[in-house]
Scaffold this motif. Sequence first.
Motif, PDB file in Angstrom:
ATOM      1  N   TRP A  83       0.835  -1.210   0.000  1.00 12.00           N
ATOM      2  CA  TRP A  83       0.000   0.000   0.000  1.00 12.00           C
ATOM      3  C   TRP A  83       0.870   1.260   0.000  1.00 12.00           C
ATOM      4  O   TRP A  83       0.545   2.270   0.619  1.00 12.00           O
ATOM      5  CB  TRP A  83      -0.943   0.018   1.210  1.00 12.00           C
ATOM      6  CG  TRP A  83      -1.546  -1.314   1.535  1.00 12.00           C
ATOM      7  CD1 TRP A  83      -1.301  -2.076   2.623  1.00 12.00           C
ATOM      8  CD2 TRP A  83      -2.494  -2.039   0.747  1.00 12.00           C
ATOM      9  NE1 TRP A  83      -2.019  -3.235   2.570  1.00 12.00           N
ATOM     10  CE2 TRP A  83      -2.771  -3.253   1.433  1.00 12.00           C
ATOM     11  CE3 TRP A  83      -3.142  -1.804  -0.459  1.00 12.00           C
ATOM     12  CZ2 TRP A  83      -3.652  -4.201   0.952  1.00 12.00           C
ATOM     13  CZ3 TRP A  83      -4.022  -2.758  -0.944  1.00 12.00           C
ATOM     14  CH2 TRP A  83      -4.262  -3.936  -0.246  1.00 12.00           C
ATOM     15  N   LEU A  89      -9.578   0.451  -1.421  1.00 16.59           N
ATOM     16  CA  LEU A  89      -9.985  -0.812  -2.060  1.00 16.59           C
ATOM     17  C   LEU A  89     -11.437  -0.760  -2.514  1.00 16.59           C
ATOM     18  O   LEU A  89     -11.782  -1.253  -3.600  1.00 16.59           O
ATOM     19  CB  LEU A  89      -9.782  -1.971  -1.086  1.00 16.59           C
ATOM     20  CG  LEU A  89      -8.326  -2.380  -0.808  1.00 16.59           C
ATOM     21  CD1 LEU A  89      -8.280  -3.432   0.297  1.00 16.59           C
ATOM     22  CD2 LEU A  89      -7.671  -2.912  -2.076  1.00 16.59           C
ATOM     23  N   THR A  98     -11.680   1.459  -5.625  1.00 20.97           N
ATOM     24  CA  THR A  98     -11.073   0.758  -6.762  1.00 20.97           C
ATOM     25  C   THR A  98     -11.990  -0.346  -7.270  1.00 20.97           C
ATOM     26  O   THR A  98     -12.141  -0.542  -8.482  1.00 20.97           O
ATOM     27  CB  THR A  98      -9.712   0.179  -6.357  1.00 20.97           C
ATOM     28  OG1 THR A  98      -8.837   1.248  -5.979  1.00 20.97           O
ATOM     29  CG2 THR A  98      -9.079  -0.600  -7.499  1.00 20.97           C
ATOM     30  N   THR A  99     -12.618  -1.062  -6.350  1.00 23.20           N
ATOM     31  CA  THR A  99     -13.548  -2.128  -6.728  1.00 23.20           C
ATOM     32  C   THR A  99     -14.749  -1.570  -7.481  1.00 23.20           C
ATOM     33  O   THR A  99     -15.184  -2.131  -8.501  1.00 23.20           O
ATOM     34  CB  THR A  99     -14.019  -2.889  -5.483  1.00 23.20           C
ATOM     35  OG1 THR A  99     -12.879  -3.466  -4.826  1.00 23.20           O
ATOM     36  CG2 THR A  99     -15.002  -3.999  -5.853  1.00 23.20           C
ATOM     37  N   ALA A 158      -8.113  -9.363 -12.794  1.00 23.42           N
ATOM     38  CA  ALA A 158      -7.291  -9.522 -11.589  1.00 23.42           C
ATOM     39  C   ALA A 158      -5.944 -10.167 -11.889  1.00 23.42           C
ATOM     40  O   ALA A 158      -4.986  -9.988 -11.137  1.00 23.42           O
ATOM     41  CB  ALA A 158      -8.048 -10.347 -10.552  1.00 23.42           C
ATOM     42  N   ARG A 200      -2.834  -5.799 -10.556  1.00 20.10           N
ATOM     43  CA  ARG A 200      -2.342  -6.257  -9.252  1.00 20.10           C
ATOM     44  C   ARG A 200      -1.506  -5.167  -8.581  1.00 20.10           C
ATOM     45  O   ARG A 200      -1.620  -4.934  -7.372  1.00 20.10           O
ATOM     46  CB  ARG A 200      -1.501  -7.531  -9.418  1.00 20.10           C
ATOM     47  CG  ARG A 200      -2.256  -8.708 -10.019  1.00 20.10           C
ATOM     48  CD  ARG A 200      -1.530 -10.024  -9.778  1.00 20.10           C
ATOM     49  NE  ARG A 200      -0.141 -10.003 -10.220  1.00 20.10           N
ATOM     50  CZ  ARG A 200       0.286 -10.359 -11.431  1.00 20.10           C
ATOM     51  NH1 ARG A 200      -0.598 -10.759 -12.347  1.00 20.10           N
ATOM     52  NH2 ARG A 200       1.569 -10.344 -11.743  1.00 20.10           N
ATOM     53  N   THR A 209      -1.699  -1.886  -9.161  1.00 20.03           N
ATOM     54  CA  THR A 209      -2.587  -0.781  -8.787  1.00 20.03           C
ATOM     55  C   THR A 209      -3.243  -1.043  -7.442  1.00 20.03           C
ATOM     56  O   THR A 209      -3.304  -0.165  -6.574  1.00 20.03           O
ATOM     57  CB  THR A 209      -3.660  -0.568  -9.875  1.00 20.03           C
ATOM     58  OG1 THR A 209      -3.055   0.071 -11.006  1.00 20.03           O
ATOM     59  CG2 THR A 209      -4.794   0.308  -9.374  1.00 20.03           C
ATOM     60  N   VAL A 210      -3.719  -2.262  -7.249  1.00 20.95           N
ATOM     61  CA  VAL A 210      -4.388  -2.608  -5.990  1.00 20.95           C
ATOM     62  C   VAL A 210      -3.389  -2.638  -4.840  1.00 20.95           C
ATOM     63  O   VAL A 210      -3.636  -2.068  -3.775  1.00 20.95           O
ATOM     64  CB  VAL A 210      -5.118  -3.959  -6.117  1.00 20.95           C
ATOM     65  CG1 VAL A 210      -5.670  -4.412  -4.767  1.00 20.95           C
ATOM     66  CG2 VAL A 210      -6.245  -3.851  -7.140  1.00 20.95           C
ATOM     67  N   SER A 211      -2.232  -3.275  -5.039  1.00 18.32           N
ATOM     68  CA  SER A 211      -1.321  -3.456  -3.910  1.00 18.32           C
ATOM     69  C   SER A 211      -0.517  -2.194  -3.591  1.00 18.32           C
ATOM     70  O   SER A 211      -0.039  -2.035  -2.472  1.00 18.32           O
ATOM     71  CB  SER A 211      -0.370  -4.630  -4.171  1.00 18.32           C
ATOM     72  OG  SER A 211       0.426  -4.407  -5.311  1.00 18.32           O
ATOM     73  N   HIS A 269       1.958  -0.001 -13.111  1.00 23.32           N
ATOM     74  CA  HIS A 269       0.554   0.093 -12.696  1.00 23.32           C
ATOM     75  C   HIS A 269      -0.249   1.072 -13.547  1.00 23.32           C
ATOM     76  O   HIS A 269      -1.476   0.997 -13.585  1.00 23.32           O
ATOM     77  CB  HIS A 269       0.434   0.428 -11.209  1.00 23.32           C
ATOM     78  CG  HIS A 269       1.167   1.661 -10.780  1.00 23.32           C
ATOM     79  ND1 HIS A 269       0.747   2.924 -11.095  1.00 23.32           N
ATOM     80  CD2 HIS A 269       2.295   1.824 -10.054  1.00 23.32           C
ATOM     81  CE1 HIS A 269       1.569   3.818 -10.571  1.00 23.32           C
ATOM     82  NE2 HIS A 269       2.526   3.172  -9.936  1.00 23.32           N
TER      83      HIS A 269
END
Length: 407
Positions: free
Chosen positions: A31, A87, A90-91, A125, A131, A133-135, A300
């Motif tokens: 993060w 999160l 983003t979702t 995913a 991956r 971008t999310v992490s 990302h």
Amino acid sequence: MNAGRRRVVTVLALVTVLAVAIAVLPGHRGWFDVGVYHGAVGHWMRGGDLYEWTTGNGYGFTYPPFAAVSMVPMATLAWYPTIVANLLLTTLAAAFLLHLLVDPLARRHGWTRWYALALACCLLAGLNPVRDTVSFGQVNLLLVALVYLDLWLLERGSRLAGVGVGLAAAVKLTPAVFIGYLLVTGRWRAAATAAGTAVGATMIAAALAPDATRTFFTEALWDTDRVGVLAYVSNQSLLGLVARLDPERPDRRLWLLLVVAVLAVWALRVRRAVREGDERAGFALTGVAACLVSPVTWVHHLVWLVPGLVVLAASTRLWPPVDATARRRVRAGVVGYVVLCSGLVWVFANGSAGPWGFVGANAYVWVSIGMLALLPIGRADTDDHSGFTEHCGAVGAPRGVATDRQR
């Protein structure tokens, strides 16, 4: 086992494999970027200098002041709620994008809609840029969703088209390329709306944060050391490629020549896309071009390539391919997707000497160039358009429309 159960089992199996792979394989970014946002904006809200704050290893806030203004609510949250909020947003952005891009494809091919969207979620995913971008806790998918809100508005002839691009450009400079798209394709009202929105948002930020605005436009914007090392393997832009040829003295003239060539190809292809009523190909090509011409395109950032993969899938019947062209498209799409999933560039993170090192370290650049040159425009193949075009017509789509990191 009936078809419905087979689909459920398939989706659950894919989710399980992805979850295990993401948990086991290296690459979680802790993060990092949302930590920069949280720390810098919190420091700013406590009276500090927004662009003065840095992490322990020297990374600071690099976005325009309007981005910080939009992130002010983050300053009221503790660390873990901040991660959850990132999160969740983003979702929601990913869900909007998948529905907008994949649902028409599912209708066209007569696929079960929940199944098509579930498979698309799994495929999304699996991508290395997603991956990351999310992490990292990045804002990339939120910006793509804002820009593609304008695709949705354009397809419906809305006077509000351009607002999403303008807001995205005020948060981060890269989406401003879409204002160029609107101009090149003659969307004068939408271009004016986008530019006006970007300027208006920037002026609001200037009124609320005059010191930060002055610092950004006179200092931080021009300080490339704040962004990171251009030759670092994560920089999958044309300038990153050029920098890896000579990390000490990147040839800016070669870079500018490549940028001009990319913009020329992009302009020709997007004008053709709009002439043929293929707005989605035009948007996808613009996202690809933005990644190539931006001085810094971290891995990302390549979530902008995702719509291009969908356009490729939408261009023909996926399976079985109906002709040689369809087979080539399927092969190209599979290769591009696998490369973007593979994390291949990270193999060369500690060095990219020699021809194979150069090829591998720039693997995502090659995918971007291939998409810019070869992404299908228009849907010349007419296999089973009925349901798809009926859906597009129902919403008033035009003819043929498939109706940083901080360092």
